[in-house]
Design an enzyme around this catalytic site. Structure first.
Site, PDB file in Angstrom:
ATOM      1  N   ASP A 249       0.893  -1.301   0.019  1.00 13.57           N
ATOM      2  CA  ASP A 249       0.073   0.014   0.011  1.00 13.57           C
ATOM      3  C   ASP A 249       0.952   1.187   0.167  1.00 13.57           C
ATOM      4  OD1 ASP A 249       0.501  -1.104   2.653  1.00 13.57           O
ATOM      5  OD2 ASP A 249      -0.401   0.743   3.367  1.00 13.57           O
ATOM      6  N   ASN A 250       2.145   1.028   0.184  1.00 15.01           N
ATOM      7  CA  ASN A 250       2.993   2.303   0.130  1.00 15.01           C
ATOM      8  C   ASN A 250       3.826   2.123  -1.152  1.00 15.01           C
ATOM      9  OD1 ASN A 250       2.034   3.298   2.478  1.00 15.01           O
ATOM     10  ND2 ASN A 250       3.669   2.126   3.721  1.00 15.01           N
TER      11      ASN A 250
HETATM   12  P1  AMP Z   1       0.591   3.880   6.903  1.00 16.98           P
HETATM   13  O1  AMP Z   1       1.389   2.840   7.982  1.00 16.98           O
HETATM   14  O2  AMP Z   1       0.590   5.227   7.137  1.00 16.98           O
HETATM   15  O3  AMP Z   1       0.957   3.532   5.395  1.00 16.98           O
HETATM   16  O4  AMP Z   1      -0.833   3.293   6.987  1.00 16.98           O
HETATM   17  C1  AMP Z   1      -1.305   1.948   6.730  1.00 16.98           C
HETATM   18  C2  AMP Z   1      -3.220   2.041   6.952  1.00 16.98           C
HETATM   19  O5  AMP Z   1      -3.271   2.680   8.204  1.00 16.98           O
HETATM   20  C3  AMP Z   1      -3.536   3.152   6.194  1.00 16.98           C
HETATM   21  O6  AMP Z   1      -4.889   2.671   5.815  1.00 16.98           O
HETATM   22  C4  AMP Z   1      -3.960   4.178   6.901  1.00 16.98           C
HETATM   23  O7  AMP Z   1      -4.791   5.065   6.530  1.00 16.98           O
HETATM   24  C5  AMP Z   1      -4.017   3.593   8.418  1.00 16.98           C
HETATM   25  N1  AMP Z   1      -3.739   4.601   9.504  1.00 16.98           N
HETATM   26  C6  AMP Z   1      -2.532   4.919   9.777  1.00 16.98           C
HETATM   27  N2  AMP Z   1      -2.583   5.797  10.839  1.00 16.98           N
HETATM   28  C7  AMP Z   1      -4.010   6.086  11.130  1.00 16.98           C
HETATM   29  C8  AMP Z   1      -4.679   6.828  11.970  1.00 16.98           C
HETATM   30  N3  AMP Z   1      -4.011   7.638  12.874  1.00 16.98           N
HETATM   31  N4  AMP Z   1      -5.864   6.861  11.971  1.00 16.98           N
HETATM   32  C9  AMP Z   1      -6.316   6.189  11.279  1.00 16.98           C
HETATM   33  N5  AMP Z   1      -6.071   5.225  10.179  1.00 16.98           N
HETATM   34  C10 AMP Z   1      -4.540   5.411  10.289  1.00 16.98           C
HETATM   35 MG    MG Z   2       0.675   4.218   3.720  1.00 13.74          MG
END
Ligand code: AMP
Ligand code: MG
Length: 490
Positions: A249-250
């Site tokens: 997803d990244n």
């Molecule tokens: P990331 O690790 O930032 O790539 O996020 C992975 C997933 O977790 C994505 O679907 C983000 O939208 C979700 N996510 C990360 N941090 C938060 C948060 N504080 N609140 C809600 N969703 C989050």
């Molecule tokens: Mg992400």
């Protein structure tokens, strides 16, 4: 005011997104603004920094008729599949058209809960938002494809995190799209091949319009993404960058670096370097990034293969396997090219990858600072070998390597100053060193003092040109700093 377009919301149906708005926050303020980027995109920087502009950039006041959405996507996180991730704390405001007609996503991070939030609060705090701003701008100045920050805002809220309350913040970022490998996986995992096909068309329109008429559009899209990612990861390796959370997803279809959570630049060269607190197995270590990218591309190929124009599933699987495996030689070629640049080599010779790898081995043996070592190589050509040799404990193997390198350079014939000058355009002197980043983010979070962040941004905006007075930005971390650990920024 700002005119937005909404191809994501209008060209794609509501399985791809959920209409949403940013949460109301008490006091949205733009604390950092990227004038250069705003200027490049033809945006009204003055308005964006006004009270109204800040409300817009917080996602609270979107113009009449606009269609902000939270995007749906899935993803493999540390190898495990999550069928529904999506924008849990983000919002796609829409697209802006740059002067040359290209669409750029304007996207928020930290704009509040959405139906994709699961247990999260949808918020972001200032430190990680500024880290993404800094890292993205550093990458851009290094010439590496990346999403970029347009603005960082504080929200006037205090957000409770493990370490205590922190200032709430929002990042407004610009990207050539937010299509991820995980966007394709979202539909493929539900067996919705029609929407995978729709997405292929949309992705080609955004990124590879010349391939829209190809005989096998899904295959051509895969190849285009593979090529972009081979270049991107090779570029990362060349500056010692560790993304830290290379989940699917990244991993962007555009080939831009995206989602600067726990990323960091390596100081002492060690291919096993990991900074992220949650990467306990070292899955996303510096030296594993190419093989992880290949794994991520395999997930993309799996999502696309039902669309491949071949006679049956077996043939599609065979083709996908072969196409994925081809990433390895493509990456090696890109990596060797990056290393040639760093070593001042203009021609292509068969021993070049080995020459570079042998230098890295010597650096690993002696725990040498990656950035300083490469930058000091040009001094050797200018008759000053001291800066380089001082970095190594054992000068003998280095001497032997240097004479191999000199022979290789001399075989090209150009004069040494020409080689040295080209190396100084490939080997940065200023990178976002971990201790400098932490110093800047601490001042911002603890005293709401953005001064050190602004200064660091300024230093990093021109990473290849030595400037007097900036010596401290070239130095490694003090000995009492570290071991350095980064967090995902939630
Ligand atoms: P990331 O690790 O930032 O790539 O996020 C992975 C997933 O977790 C994505 O679907 C983000 O939208 C979700 N996510 C990360 N941090 C938060 C948060 N504080 N609140 C809600 N969703 C989050
Ligand atoms: Mg992400």
């Amino acid at each position: 005011m700002l005119t937005l377009q909404h191809s994501y919301a209008t060209d794609l149906d509501d399985e791809f997104w959920i209409s949403w708005e940013g949460a109301e926050v008490p006091d949205p303020r733009v604390v950092l603004f990227n004038r250069t980027l705003a200027g490049d995109l033809g945006l009204d920087g003055e308005w964006l920094q006004s009270v109204e502009g800040a409300e817009f950039l917080a996602g609270m006041r979107t113009p009449e008729g606009s269609r902000p959405v939270a995007q749906a996507y899935a993803g493999h996180q540390f190898g495990g599949f999550s069928p529904r991730l999506g924008d849990g704390r983000a919002l796609l405001l829409g697209e802006v058209r740059g002067p040359e007609g290209r669409a750029w996503d304007l996207h928020l991070k930290g704009s509040g809960r959405t139906p994709f939030s699961r247990g999260g609060d949808g918020k972001a705090v200032l430190g990680p938002i500024l880290r993404e701003y800094l890292m993205g701008e550093a990458m851009h100045a290094l010439g590496i494809p990346t999403t970029r920050a347009l603005a960082a805002l504080t929200t006037g809220e205090q957000i409770v995190r493990q370490e205590g309350p922190k200032p709430g913040a929002i990042l407004a970022r610009v990207a050539s799209s937010h299509l991820r490998v995980g966007t394709f996986e979202y539909f493929a995992s539900r067996g919705d091949h029609d929407r995978v096909r729709t997405l292929v068309g949309y992705a080609l329109e955004r990124h590879d319009p010349e391939l829209l008429e190809a005989e096998d559009p899904a295959l051509e899209l895969f190849r285009a993404v593979r090529a972009r990612q081979a270049t991107l990861v090779a570029d990362w390796m060349g500056v010692g960058f560790i993304h830290g959370v290379m989940n699917t997803d990244n991993t962007s279809i555009s080939g831009e670096t995206i989602d600067y959570g726990p990323c960091a630049f390596m100081d002492t060269y060690d291919s096993a370097t990991v900074f992220s607190s949650i990467d306990r197995g070292g899955r996303y270590a510096y030296g594993r990034q190419a093989s992880v990218m290949q794994w991520n591309l395999a997930r993309l190929a799996e999502a696309l293969l039902p669309l491949f124009e071949v006679e049956d599933t077996d043939a599609a699987v065979a083709l996908a396997t072969e196409e994925v495996e081809h990433f390895a030689p493509m990456f090696l070629e890109q990596w060797t090219g990056v290393m040639r640049g760093k070593l001042g080599l203009a021609d292509t010779r068969s021993g070049d990858a080995k020459l570079a790898a042998d230098l890295l081995d010597l650096m690993a043996d002696d725990g040498v600072d990656f950035t300083r070592a490469f930058r000091s190589l040009s001094d050797v050509l200018r008759g000053d070998p001291e800066a380089l040799s001082a970095l190594f404990d054992d000068p003998d193997p280095l001497e032997a390597w240097l004479s191999r390198w000199m022979d290789r350079l001399d075989a090209e014939g150009a004069d040494r100053e020409a080689h040295a000058a080209s190396m100084d355009r490939a080997n940065p002197i200023y990178i976002p060193r971990n201790h400098l980043v932490e110093e800047a983010l601490d001042a911002a979070e603890e005293q709401l003092d953005l001064g050190p962040t602004r200064t660091l941004l300024d230093v990093l905006s021109d990473p290849f040109t030595m400037r007097p007075g900036l010596e401290r930005y070239t130095e490694p971390a003090p000995s009492d700093f570290g071991p350095y650990v980064t967090f995902c920024g939630t």
